[in-house]
Design a protein around this motif. Sequence first.
Motif, PDB file in Angstrom:
ATOM      1  N   TYR A   5       0.822  -1.208   0.000  1.00 15.42           N
ATOM      2  CA  TYR A   5       0.000   0.000   0.000  1.00 15.42           C
ATOM      3  C   TYR A   5       0.858   1.262   0.000  1.00 15.42           C
ATOM      4  CZ  TYR A   5      -4.386  -2.440   0.939  1.00 15.42           C
ATOM      5  OH  TYR A   5      -5.494  -3.228   0.849  1.00 15.42           O
ATOM      6  N   TYR A   6       2.098   1.135   0.438  1.00 13.26           N
ATOM      7  CA  TYR A   6       2.961   2.302   0.601  1.00 13.26           C
ATOM      8  C   TYR A   6       4.125   2.324  -0.372  1.00 13.26           C
ATOM      9  CZ  TYR A   6       0.200   2.970   4.714  1.00 13.26           C
ATOM     10  OH  TYR A   6      -0.865   3.168   5.551  1.00 13.26           O
ATOM     11  N   GLN A   7       4.106   1.481  -1.387  1.00 10.61           N
ATOM     12  CA  GLN A   7       5.182   1.455  -2.374  1.00 10.61           C
ATOM     13  C   GLN A   7       4.689   1.982  -3.707  1.00 10.61           C
ATOM     14  OE1 GLN A   7       6.396  -2.631  -2.457  1.00 10.61           O
ATOM     15  NE2 GLN A   7       7.628  -2.457  -0.611  1.00 10.61           N
ATOM     16  N   ASP A   8       5.566   2.692  -4.395  1.00 10.34           N
ATOM     17  CA  ASP A   8       5.290   3.161  -5.758  1.00 10.34           C
ATOM     18  C   ASP A   8       3.964   3.914  -5.864  1.00 10.34           C
ATOM     19  OD1 ASP A   8       7.674   1.954  -6.656  1.00 10.34           O
ATOM     20  OD2 ASP A   8       6.632   0.033  -6.840  1.00 10.34           O
ATOM     21  N   ARG A   9       3.712   4.824  -4.908  1.00 10.13           N
ATOM     22  CA  ARG A   9       2.481   5.611  -4.929  1.00 10.13           C
ATOM     23  C   ARG A   9       2.774   7.008  -5.430  1.00 10.13           C
ATOM     24  NH1 ARG A   9       0.627   5.579   0.759  1.00 10.13           N
ATOM     25  NH2 ARG A   9      -0.754   7.131  -0.070  1.00 10.13           N
ATOM     26  N   ILE A  10       1.803   7.577  -6.126  1.00 15.90           N
ATOM     27  CA  ILE A  10       1.942   8.944  -6.614  1.00 15.90           C
ATOM     28  C   ILE A  10       0.689   9.735  -6.259  1.00 15.90           C
ATOM     29  CG2 ILE A  10       3.490   8.397  -8.534  1.00 15.90           C
ATOM     30  CD1 ILE A  10       1.019   8.577 -10.369  1.00 15.90           C
ATOM     31  N   VAL A  11       0.877  11.034  -6.153  1.00 14.68           N
ATOM     32  CA  VAL A  11      -0.234  11.962  -5.977  1.00 14.68           C
ATOM     33  C   VAL A  11      -0.357  12.725  -7.284  1.00 14.68           C
ATOM     34  CG1 VAL A  11      -1.032  14.014  -4.753  1.00 14.68           C
ATOM     35  CG2 VAL A  11       0.134  12.192  -3.509  1.00 14.68           C
ATOM     36  N   VAL A  12      -1.566  12.819  -7.805  1.00 21.19           N
ATOM     37  CA  VAL A  12      -1.799  13.534  -9.059  1.00 21.19           C
ATOM     38  C   VAL A  12      -2.696  14.726  -8.760  1.00 21.19           C
ATOM     39  CG1 VAL A  12      -2.720  13.397 -11.389  1.00 21.19           C
ATOM     40  CG2 VAL A  12      -1.643  11.382 -10.363  1.00 21.19           C
ATOM     41  N   VAL A  13      -2.239  15.914  -9.180  1.00 19.74           N
ATOM     42  CA  VAL A  13      -3.027  17.133  -9.025  1.00 19.74           C
ATOM     43  C   VAL A  13      -3.360  17.648 -10.420  1.00 19.74           C
ATOM     44  CG1 VAL A  13      -3.051  19.507  -8.188  1.00 19.74           C
ATOM     45  CG2 VAL A  13      -1.929  17.709  -6.844  1.00 19.74           C
ATOM     46  N   ASN A  14      -4.656  17.789 -10.689  1.00 20.37           N
ATOM     47  CA  ASN A  14      -5.131  18.355 -11.954  1.00 20.37           C
ATOM     48  C   ASN A  14      -5.729  19.719 -11.665  1.00 20.37           C
ATOM     49  OD1 ASN A  14      -4.625  15.992 -13.600  1.00 20.37           O
ATOM     50  ND2 ASN A  14      -6.303  15.058 -12.478  1.00 20.37           N
ATOM     51  N   TYR A  15      -5.194  20.747 -12.327  1.00 24.20           N
ATOM     52  CA  TYR A  15      -5.686  22.106 -12.109  1.00 24.20           C
ATOM     53  C   TYR A  15      -5.438  22.939 -13.351  1.00 24.20           C
ATOM     54  CZ  TYR A  15      -6.353  26.701 -10.043  1.00 24.20           C
ATOM     55  OH  TYR A  15      -6.795  27.972  -9.785  1.00 24.20           O
ATOM     56  N   ALA A  16      -6.446  23.659 -13.767  1.00 23.38           N
ATOM     57  CA  ALA A  16      -6.351  24.578 -14.905  1.00 23.38           C
ATOM     58  C   ALA A  16      -5.749  23.889 -16.129  1.00 23.38           C
ATOM     59  CB  ALA A  16      -5.547  25.817 -14.527  1.00 23.38           C
ATOM     60  N   ALA A  18      -3.842  21.506 -16.407  1.00 16.21           N
ATOM     61  CA  ALA A  18      -2.473  21.016 -16.234  1.00 16.21           C
ATOM     62  C   ALA A  18      -2.505  19.879 -15.211  1.00 16.21           C
ATOM     63  CB  ALA A  18      -1.560  22.133 -15.753  1.00 16.21           C
ATOM     64  N   SER A  19      -1.551  18.992 -15.308  1.00 15.84           N
ATOM     65  CA  SER A  19      -1.470  17.868 -14.395  1.00 15.84           C
ATOM     66  C   SER A  19      -0.044  17.754 -13.870  1.00 15.84           C
ATOM     67  CB  SER A  19      -1.846  16.584 -15.132  1.00 15.84           C
ATOM     68  OG  SER A  19      -1.803  15.488 -14.262  1.00 15.84           O
ATOM     69  N   ASN A  20       0.073  17.438 -12.588  1.00 15.23           N
ATOM     70  CA  ASN A  20       1.381  17.283 -11.975  1.00 15.23           C
ATOM     71  C   ASN A  20       1.360  16.036 -11.098  1.00 15.23           C
ATOM     72  OD1 ASN A  20       3.996  17.740 -11.224  1.00 15.23           O
ATOM     73  ND2 ASN A  20       3.551  19.488  -9.908  1.00 15.23           N
ATOM     74  N   GLU A  21       2.430  15.240 -11.173  1.00 15.00           N
ATOM     75  CA  GLU A  21       2.531  14.020 -10.380  1.00 15.00           C
ATOM     76  C   GLU A  21       3.759  14.084  -9.492  1.00 15.00           C
ATOM     77  OE1 GLU A  21       2.672  10.571 -12.839  1.00 15.00           O
ATOM     78  OE2 GLU A  21       0.719  10.958 -13.740  1.00 15.00           O
ATOM     79  N   LYS A  22       3.646  13.488  -8.299  1.00 12.09           N
ATOM     80  CA  LYS A  22       4.768  13.430  -7.379  1.00 12.09           C
ATOM     81  C   LYS A  22       4.659  12.149  -6.565  1.00 12.09           C
ATOM     82  CE  LYS A  22       7.224  15.999  -3.862  1.00 12.09           C
ATOM     83  NZ  LYS A  22       7.321  17.201  -3.080  1.00 12.09           N
ATOM     84  N   LYS A  23       5.792  11.488  -6.340  1.00 14.29           N
ATOM     85  CA  LYS A  23       5.787  10.296  -5.497  1.00 14.29           C
ATOM     86  C   LYS A  23       5.488  10.696  -4.057  1.00 14.29           C
ATOM     87  CE  LYS A  23       8.747   7.168  -7.993  1.00 14.29           C
ATOM     88  NZ  LYS A  23       9.823   6.178  -7.875  1.00 14.29           N
ATOM     89  N   THR A  24       4.823   9.796  -3.332  1.00 10.07           N
ATOM     90  CA  THR A  24       4.501  10.062  -1.935  1.00 10.07           C
ATOM     91  C   THR A  24       4.761   8.822  -1.087  1.00 10.07           C
ATOM     92  OG1 THR A  24       2.824  10.834  -0.386  1.00 10.07           O
ATOM     93  CG2 THR A  24       2.051   9.459  -2.174  1.00 10.07           C
TER      94      THR A  24
END
Length: 68
Positions: A5-16, A18-24
């Motif tokens: 559950y805690y491996q290879d996870r990303i957070v995706v933010v979609n706004y205007a 545009a999309s941005n991803e970051k590992k968490t």
Amino acid sequence: MVASYYQDRIVVVNYARASNEKKTTKGCAQRSIGRPTFWNLVLDLLLRTMNNMGVCCDVFADDVVLDI
């Protein structure tokens, strides 16, 4: 299984458009069957520690608010 559950996870933010991803490495996976259990395990320690320090807080769903 729990570790997955805690491996290879990303957070995706979609706004205007545009999309941005970051590992968490924090938090619990959304819509996970284990989420309520993980939340209780994590928050129990936090709330006990804060109570012992005399800090008041409110908890609802997945939010914690400090009452200062």
